[in-house]
Design a protein around this motif. Structure first.
Motif, PDB file in Angstrom:
ATOM      1  N   SER A   1     -23.215  -6.965 -13.416  1.00 27.15           N
ATOM      2  CA  SER A   1     -22.741  -6.350 -14.445  1.00 27.15           C
ATOM      3  C   SER A   1     -23.735  -5.733 -15.517  1.00 27.15           C
ATOM      4  O   SER A   1     -23.815  -5.162 -16.246  1.00 27.15           O
ATOM      5  CB  SER A   1     -21.747  -7.024 -15.580  1.00 27.15           C
TER       6      SER A   1
ATOM      7  N   CYS B   1     -22.764  -4.647  -6.628  1.00 28.99           N
ATOM      8  CA  CYS B   1     -21.732  -3.674  -6.872  1.00 28.99           C
ATOM      9  C   CYS B   1     -21.561  -3.708  -8.485  1.00 28.99           C
ATOM     10  O   CYS B   1     -21.550  -4.673  -9.294  1.00 28.99           O
ATOM     11  CB  CYS B   1     -20.586  -3.720  -6.493  1.00 28.99           C
TER      12      CYS B   1
ATOM     13  N   ILE C   1     -19.954  -1.320 -12.157  1.00 32.78           N
ATOM     14  CA  ILE C   1     -19.273  -0.412 -12.686  1.00 32.78           C
ATOM     15  C   ILE C   1     -19.826   0.415 -13.892  1.00 32.78           C
ATOM     16  O   ILE C   1     -20.361  -0.730 -14.815  1.00 32.78           O
ATOM     17  CB  ILE C   1     -17.708  -0.854 -12.922  1.00 32.78           C
TER      18      ILE C   1
ATOM     19  N   SER D   1     -24.721  -0.255 -17.182  1.00 30.14           N
ATOM     20  CA  SER D   1     -25.258   0.082 -15.983  1.00 30.14           C
ATOM     21  C   SER D   1     -26.800   0.010 -15.915  1.00 30.14           C
ATOM     22  O   SER D   1     -27.213  -0.440 -14.725  1.00 30.14           O
ATOM     23  CB  SER D   1     -24.395   1.149 -15.153  1.00 30.14           C
TER      24      SER D   1
ATOM     25  N   ASP E   1     -20.566   2.743  -9.295  1.00 26.11           N
ATOM     26  CA  ASP E   1     -19.442   3.743  -9.540  1.00 26.11           C
ATOM     27  C   ASP E   1     -19.240   4.161 -10.920  1.00 26.11           C
ATOM     28  O   ASP E   1     -19.110   3.051 -11.788  1.00 26.11           O
ATOM     29  CB  ASP E   1     -18.102   3.181  -8.882  1.00 26.11           C
TER      30      ASP E   1
ATOM     31  N   VAL F   1     -16.963   5.191 -13.907  1.00 24.48           N
ATOM     32  CA  VAL F   1     -15.602   5.422 -14.223  1.00 24.48           C
ATOM     33  C   VAL F   1     -15.482   5.868 -15.443  1.00 24.48           C
ATOM     34  O   VAL F   1     -15.956   5.861 -16.681  1.00 24.48           O
ATOM     35  CB  VAL F   1     -15.025   3.954 -14.373  1.00 24.48           C
TER      36      VAL F   1
ATOM     37  N   PRO G   1     -11.447  -2.417 -15.668  1.00 21.43           N
ATOM     38  CA  PRO G   1     -12.857  -2.551 -14.801  1.00 21.43           C
ATOM     39  C   PRO G   1     -12.805  -3.192 -13.623  1.00 21.43           C
ATOM     40  O   PRO G   1     -13.617  -2.988 -12.548  1.00 21.43           O
ATOM     41  CB  PRO G   1     -13.704  -2.316 -16.080  1.00 21.43           C
TER      42      PRO G   1
ATOM     43  N   ARG H   1     -11.192  -2.022 -10.688  1.00 27.29           N
ATOM     44  CA  ARG H   1     -12.358  -0.918 -10.314  1.00 27.29           C
ATOM     45  C   ARG H   1     -13.487  -1.536  -9.423  1.00 27.29           C
ATOM     46  O   ARG H   1     -14.129  -0.809  -8.387  1.00 27.29           O
ATOM     47  CB  ARG H   1     -12.718   0.113 -11.108  1.00 27.29           C
ATOM     48  N   VAL H   2     -14.083  -2.511 -10.137  1.00 32.63           N
ATOM     49  CA  VAL H   2     -15.264  -3.000  -9.299  1.00 32.63           C
ATOM     50  C   VAL H   2     -15.231  -3.603  -8.178  1.00 32.63           C
ATOM     51  O   VAL H   2     -15.782  -3.826  -7.231  1.00 32.63           O
ATOM     52  CB  VAL H   2     -15.978  -4.013 -10.448  1.00 32.63           C
TER      53      VAL H   2
ATOM     54  N   LEU I   1     -14.496  -1.165  -5.476  1.00 31.33           N
ATOM     55  CA  LEU I   1     -15.931  -0.260  -5.015  1.00 31.33           C
ATOM     56  C   LEU I   1     -16.460  -1.652  -4.127  1.00 31.33           C
ATOM     57  O   LEU I   1     -17.026  -1.267  -3.042  1.00 31.33           O
ATOM     58  CB  LEU I   1     -16.651  -0.319  -6.353  1.00 31.33           C
TER      59      LEU I   1
END
Length: 641
Positions: free
Chosen positions: A266, A289, A291, A301, A318, A320, A346, A349-350, A353
């Motif tokens: 993160s 990985c 988000i 990010s 990725d 979002v 989130p 979503r992560v 991904l």
């Protein structure tokens, strides 16, 4: 990582319906899409969905001992299984697989109920011993993996990794527990051991449950608890070195895998520390990985990329959109009971991904609780210093009055937002901490509930959850006490629940090196002054990681995994909020005061108040009612005999 479920006749040997057991098992298909298996004998049925991680060729479940008198279904990982195998072999046990699952059946034969005390990992399992006519269930120490159960009126016992598997049986009553609703609107989740339904419960972390055919169901047994002794007098240098060694060991154990492995990154301290340590344990680049959010106020990010570049990871990012709110109904179906942490979006979503690139991901979850990272810890410590200056009998009337008359100024600079502090100062330490973490504080909940719903509570207040754990904490150290409370409540009910459901929705296994129980025990032995130093949280972790992470990552303000709820509810979700909160679904429950619901909406819309968290909590409760409570038991799928 898998899904388990089962049926047990506590009174005799009634036939288990294969179709029903199969339906229960398939309701958790997402937890284990690789294989499914059932075990059925008179009065017992066990089901398993498998996500293959270790021993891909021979690790199928249900798994048995040598004469097939003991059978287990298991969700999770026993990280020290390679140490236990030779010890069990020396006792005469014969292994037919290379899986950690088989360790459980032989450990049960060797050590009985105490076998769980030998396991280091995340787990929930159910074991049937035919010779003893005993069903044994257990859950890991910190509640990483979930386990629900219910005893029906006819003596049928059900269990499963998710509540949906119990609902799929068809015999579970869907009567909502008013006390669970009270806990939900205070905390944002239903605290262990309750579930949203009266008839179902969660097995609490570090507990086991033993059922014998023909005997009344005994209460769950606690087999472990963390003790904040604070008596380790090591110095900062030695503690930093030992922490690095302990992190390295914990992470090395969690890198055992026969499938692609990576980590969440993160850009915060915890996940960055995990990635830095992983990079030192493998020659191959670590898969990471992240988000990112289109709204810069929520985007970390760039810090994740800083760590990824330093350690040359295979980094996947990725972006979002900030208006990623189409998951509301999906989340309600995933969680099976009301759940109000908006960072589930989130997190979902992560995980989505990560699953494109790996099957196993390491996370930094649990770091805030053990290292002292939450901002609310520092605020609580400040309040505690103020509390110690005045006895409660003086504080309660003075600050209670100030809390009532001081305006709630969400729009003002933080310095002027004293209402919450005044309210907290009127309470004991435990009451004050509960007050600070509540989504809807007690005065708001009293206005939210209808008169009839208040009557159904019978005076119950969610504060009892914290009082129960505080009485068992064994410490009066201000920081240690609230760390203990969070380990027993927030970590389990919020963080672990969020990550388990979001990851398993995508058939992704998430491992938790900062929740290794031996690490947690060691950290609990350290004085609080080494965890929070002045206004610096996670002081020891940051000092330990200074050689491996840049100061921009270690010492920047904590951002969190947040979404812009306040803007959503004044913009794209404005109409949806009004329809959900004032529509028939909530009204038909008879639980809520419509006038107060209208106040929440109008005050938020006007900008006078930020009611985004209470509104989201109500929105998710309404979604639960539509997507879970009012959804019929699914039709049985075709089953191979």
């Amino acid at each position: 990582m898998c899904g388990i479920t089962g049926i047990f006749d506590t009174r005799g040997q009634r036939t288990v319906d294969r179709v029903v057991l199969h339906r229960m098992n398939e309701s958790q298909f997402h937890r284990g899409p690789d294989e499914g298996g059932l075990h059925i004998e008179p009065g017992v049925g066990l089901g398993h969905r498998r996500l293959s991680i270790i021993d891909l060729t021979t690790g199928q479940q249900p798994l048995y001992n040598e004469d097939q008198s003991v059978c287990v279904v298991f969700n999770g990982e026993i990280y020290n299984y390679q140490e236990l195998i030779p010890e069990l072999q020396a006792l005469g046990h014969i292994f037919h697989t290379r899986s950690d699952t088989e360790v459980i059946v032989h450990a049960w034969e060797a050590w009985g109920e105490q076998c769980v005390e030998r396991f280091r990992g995340m787990f929930a399992f159910a074991l049937w011993d035919r010779n003893r006519e005993t069903l044994f269930l257990a859950r890991d120490r910190l509640g990483v993996k979930p386990l629900f159960y219910a005893l029906l009126d006819d003596g049928t016992f059900l269990f499963g990794s998710e509540l949906k598997s119990l609902l799929a049986h068809g015999g579970l009553k869907r009567d909502i527990d008013p006390c669970a609703v009270e806990e939900y609107f205070a905390l944002g989740y239903v605290a262990e051991p309750r579930s949203i339904f009266k008839q179902a419960k969660k097995l609490s972390p570090a507990h086991s449950l033993l059922l014998r055919r023909g005997q009344p169901m005994a209460a769950p047994r606690e087999y472990w608890d963390v003790r904040f002794t604070l008596d380790n007098r090591t110095n900062e240098t030695d503690a930093s070195e030992e922490l690095r060694l302990r992190l390295e060991e914990s992470i090395r154990l969690r890198m055992i895998s026969e499938v692609p492995l990576g980590a969440f990154l993160s850009g915060g301290v915890d996940s960055s520390a995990v990635v830095a340590m992983m990079a030192g344990l493998t020659e191959a680049p670590v898969n990471t990985c992240s988000i990112g959010f289109s709204d810069p106020a929520f985007n970390e990010s760039e810090f994740a990329k800083m760590v990824a570049n330093r350690y040359h990871t295979n980094h996947h990012l990725d972006m979002v959109e900030s208006d990623d709110f189409d998951l509301i109904d999906t989340l309600a179906r995933l969680y099976d009971e009301p759940y109000a942490d908006s960072s589930a979006i989130p997190t979902y979503r992560v995980c989505q991904l990560a699953r494109k690139h790996v099957t196993v991901a390491l996370s930094g979850d649990g770091g805030d609780e053990s290292f002292g990272g939450y901002r609310r810890y520092r605020l609580h410590m400040m309040e505690e210093r103020m509390r110690s200056a005045l006895p409660l009998k003086l504080r309660r009337p003075i600050f209670g009055t100030l809390g009532k008359i001081y305006p709630k100024a969400d729009w003002a600079p933080r310095f002027f937002r004293a209402k919450t502090t005044f309210e907290g100062m009127a309470h004991t330490s435990v009451e004050g901490y509960f007050h600070s973490v509540s989504i809807l504080r007690a005065p708001m909940r009293k206005q939210l509930y209808s008169a009839s719903f208040k009557d159904s509570l019978g005076g119950y207040d969610a504060m009892e959850v914290f009082k129960y754990h505080a009485a068992r904490s064994g410490t009066d150290d201000p920081l240690a006490l609230i760390q203990y409370l969070d380990l027993k409540t927030y970590l389990v009910g919020d963080i672990n629940t969020k990550v388990d459901r979001a990851s398993m929705a995508h058939s992704l296994e998430v491992r938790e090196p900062l929740m290794d129980h031996t690490l947690v025990e060691w950290l609990a032995s350290l004085p609080s002054s080494i965890k929070i130093r002045g206004q610096e949280g996670k002081y020891l972790l940051k000092k330990a990681m200074e050689p491996r992470l840049p100061d921009d990552v270690l010492y920047r303000p904590k951002m969190g995994f947040a979404v812009p709820l306040a803007r959503w509810f004044r913009g794209p979700l404005k109409n949806r909020v009004r329809e959900a909160l004032l529509g028939s679904t909530l009204a038909d429950t008879g639980m809520f005061n419509r006038d107060y619901l209208e106040h929440l909406i109008s005050a938020h819309d006007s900008g006078a108040r930020d009611y985004s968290s209470p509104i989201w909590t109500l929105l998710m409760f309404e979604a639960f009612l539509r997507n879970v409570l009012h959804t019929p038991t699914p039709e049985s799928p075709k089953v191979a005999h």
